[in-house]
Design a protein around this motif. Structure first.
Motif, PDB file in Angstrom:
ATOM      1  N   ASN A 106       8.971  -2.051  -8.796  1.00 28.39           N
ATOM      2  CA  ASN A 106       7.695  -2.602  -9.238  1.00 28.39           C
ATOM      3  C   ASN A 106       6.641  -2.560  -8.141  1.00 28.39           C
ATOM      4  O   ASN A 106       5.459  -2.372  -8.418  1.00 28.39           O
ATOM      5  CB  ASN A 106       7.891  -4.030  -9.765  1.00 28.39           C
ATOM      6  CG  ASN A 106       8.665  -4.036 -11.074  1.00 28.39           C
ATOM      7  OD1 ASN A 106       8.574  -3.106 -11.862  1.00 28.39           O
ATOM      8  ND2 ASN A 106       9.442  -5.071 -11.282  1.00 28.39           N
ATOM      9  N   LYS A 107       7.043  -2.706  -6.873  1.00 23.41           N
ATOM     10  CA  LYS A 107       6.098  -2.580  -5.761  1.00 23.41           C
ATOM     11  C   LYS A 107       5.587  -1.149  -5.659  1.00 23.41           C
ATOM     12  O   LYS A 107       4.395  -0.914  -5.459  1.00 23.41           O
ATOM     13  CB  LYS A 107       6.757  -2.971  -4.437  1.00 23.41           C
ATOM     14  CG  LYS A 107       6.921  -4.451  -4.251  1.00 23.41           C
ATOM     15  CD  LYS A 107       7.589  -4.755  -2.925  1.00 23.41           C
ATOM     16  CE  LYS A 107       7.948  -6.217  -2.791  1.00 23.41           C
ATOM     17  NZ  LYS A 107       8.701  -6.497  -1.560  1.00 23.41           N
ATOM     18  N   ALA A 108       6.489  -0.180  -5.810  1.00 25.28           N
ATOM     19  CA  ALA A 108       6.094   1.228  -5.732  1.00 25.28           C
ATOM     20  C   ALA A 108       5.172   1.589  -6.898  1.00 25.28           C
ATOM     21  O   ALA A 108       4.194   2.326  -6.725  1.00 25.28           O
ATOM     22  CB  ALA A 108       7.326   2.119  -5.743  1.00 25.28           C
ATOM     23  N   THR A 109       5.455   1.064  -8.073  1.00 25.24           N
ATOM     24  CA  THR A 109       4.611   1.324  -9.240  1.00 25.24           C
ATOM     25  C   THR A 109       3.230   0.717  -9.053  1.00 25.24           C
ATOM     26  O   THR A 109       2.213   1.343  -9.368  1.00 25.24           O
ATOM     27  CB  THR A 109       5.271   0.760 -10.516  1.00 25.24           C
ATOM     28  OG1 THR A 109       6.576   1.314 -10.645  1.00 25.24           O
ATOM     29  CG2 THR A 109       4.469   1.080 -11.745  1.00 25.24           C
ATOM     30  N   ALA A 110       3.192  -0.504  -8.518  1.00 25.15           N
ATOM     31  CA  ALA A 110       1.907  -1.166  -8.272  1.00 25.15           C
ATOM     32  C   ALA A 110       1.101  -0.432  -7.200  1.00 25.15           C
ATOM     33  O   ALA A 110      -0.119  -0.282  -7.315  1.00 25.15           O
ATOM     34  CB  ALA A 110       2.126  -2.615  -7.871  1.00 25.15           C
ATOM     35  N   ALA A 111       1.777   0.051  -6.167  1.00 24.40           N
ATOM     36  CA  ALA A 111       1.096   0.786  -5.100  1.00 24.40           C
ATOM     37  C   ALA A 111       0.524   2.108  -5.636  1.00 24.40           C
ATOM     38  O   ALA A 111      -0.581   2.500  -5.271  1.00 24.40           O
ATOM     39  CB  ALA A 111       2.043   1.046  -3.945  1.00 24.40           C
ATOM     40  N   ALA A 112       1.280   2.781  -6.491  1.00 13.81           N
ATOM     41  CA  ALA A 112       0.800   4.038  -7.074  1.00 13.81           C
ATOM     42  C   ALA A 112      -0.385   3.786  -7.999  1.00 13.81           C
ATOM     43  O   ALA A 112      -1.327   4.588  -8.047  1.00 13.81           O
ATOM     44  CB  ALA A 112       1.925   4.725  -7.833  1.00 13.81           C
ATOM     45  N   ALA A 113      -0.364   2.675  -8.724  1.00 21.64           N
ATOM     46  CA  ALA A 113      -1.476   2.348  -9.606  1.00 21.64           C
ATOM     47  C   ALA A 113      -2.731   2.000  -8.809  1.00 21.64           C
ATOM     48  O   ALA A 113      -3.845   2.301  -9.227  1.00 21.64           O
ATOM     49  CB  ALA A 113      -1.088   1.206 -10.533  1.00 21.64           C
ATOM     50  N   ASP A 114      -2.552   1.362  -7.657  1.00 23.14           N
ATOM     51  CA  ASP A 114      -3.695   1.008  -6.822  1.00 23.14           C
ATOM     52  C   ASP A 114      -4.357   2.236  -6.212  1.00 23.14           C
ATOM     53  O   ASP A 114      -5.566   2.245  -5.972  1.00 23.14           O
ATOM     54  CB  ASP A 114      -3.277   0.059  -5.706  1.00 23.14           C
ATOM     55  CG  ASP A 114      -2.944  -1.340  -6.230  1.00 23.14           C
ATOM     56  OD1 ASP A 114      -3.361  -1.658  -7.352  1.00 23.14           O
ATOM     57  OD2 ASP A 114      -2.266  -2.091  -5.508  1.00 23.14           O
ATOM     58  N   LYS A 115      -3.571   3.293  -5.941  1.00 19.34           N
ATOM     59  CA  LYS A 115      -4.123   4.506  -5.340  1.00 19.34           C
ATOM     60  C   LYS A 115      -4.966   5.299  -6.324  1.00 19.34           C
ATOM     61  O   LYS A 115      -5.834   6.048  -5.923  1.00 19.34           O
ATOM     62  CB  LYS A 115      -2.986   5.386  -4.815  1.00 19.34           C
ATOM     63  CG  LYS A 115      -2.354   4.835  -3.560  1.00 19.34           C
ATOM     64  CD  LYS A 115      -1.295   5.779  -3.026  1.00 19.34           C
ATOM     65  CE  LYS A 115      -0.663   5.210  -1.772  1.00 19.34           C
ATOM     66  NZ  LYS A 115       0.373   6.093  -1.235  1.00 19.34           N
ATOM     67  N   LYS A 116      -4.710   5.109  -7.609  1.00 18.94           N
ATOM     68  CA  LYS A 116      -5.462   5.883  -8.625  1.00 18.94           C
ATOM     69  C   LYS A 116      -6.807   5.353  -8.816  1.00 18.94           C
ATOM     70  O   LYS A 116      -7.598   4.795  -8.696  1.00 18.94           O
ATOM     71  CB  LYS A 116      -4.716   5.869  -9.961  1.00 18.94           C
ATOM     72  CG  LYS A 116      -3.462   6.712  -9.913  1.00 18.94           C
ATOM     73  CD  LYS A 116      -2.805   6.727 -11.255  1.00 18.94           C
ATOM     74  CE  LYS A 116      -1.558   7.597 -11.212  1.00 18.94           C
ATOM     75  NZ  LYS A 116      -0.879   7.632 -12.473  1.00 18.94           N
TER      76      LYS A 116
END
Length: 116
Positions: A106-116
């Motif tokens: 979930n941290k990796a998913t949130a980080a990827a969403a923040d980069k977009k």
């Protein structure tokens, strides 16, 4: 069993001249054991239980076997239905969910969403 073992240790320490010192050392060892072994495990178990209770439909999870999916249904018997791919469901125990891997996912998913 632990209490009887402790009782035997206390009886063995009592007859000697330095009995009070031995009792203090034994008490200190028990305290250190509790502080570094039992207390952290109890805290971790409490956090894991809260994590399992707070799970909701749609949460992305990872099982201890490494299976990725999302929660589709939470059953009353302590099991979950997870969707591993569209139309593919597995019934698993709540205890089979890895708290650490799920949080990392979930941290990796949130980080990827923040980069977009």
């Amino acid at each position: 069993m632990t209490h009887s073992f402790l009782f035997v240790l206390l009886q063995a320490a009592a007859p000697s001249g330095a009995g009070s010192l031995q009792l203090i050392l034994l008490g200190g060892m028990i305290l250190v054991f509790w502080l570094f072994m039992i207390r952290p495990q109890a805290k971790k178990a409490k956090i894991a239980k809260k994590f399992q209770e707070d799970m909701q439909k749609g949460d992305k999870i990872v099982t201890i076997a490494g299976i990725h999916g999302s929660v589709n249904k939470i059953n009353d018997d302590g099991t979950l239905m997870i969707e591993t791919s569209p139309g593919s469901y597995l019934k698993i125990e709540k205890s089979a969910i890895s708290m650490e891997w799920t949080q990392n996912l979930n941290k990796a998913t949130a980080a990827a969403a923040d980069k977009k």
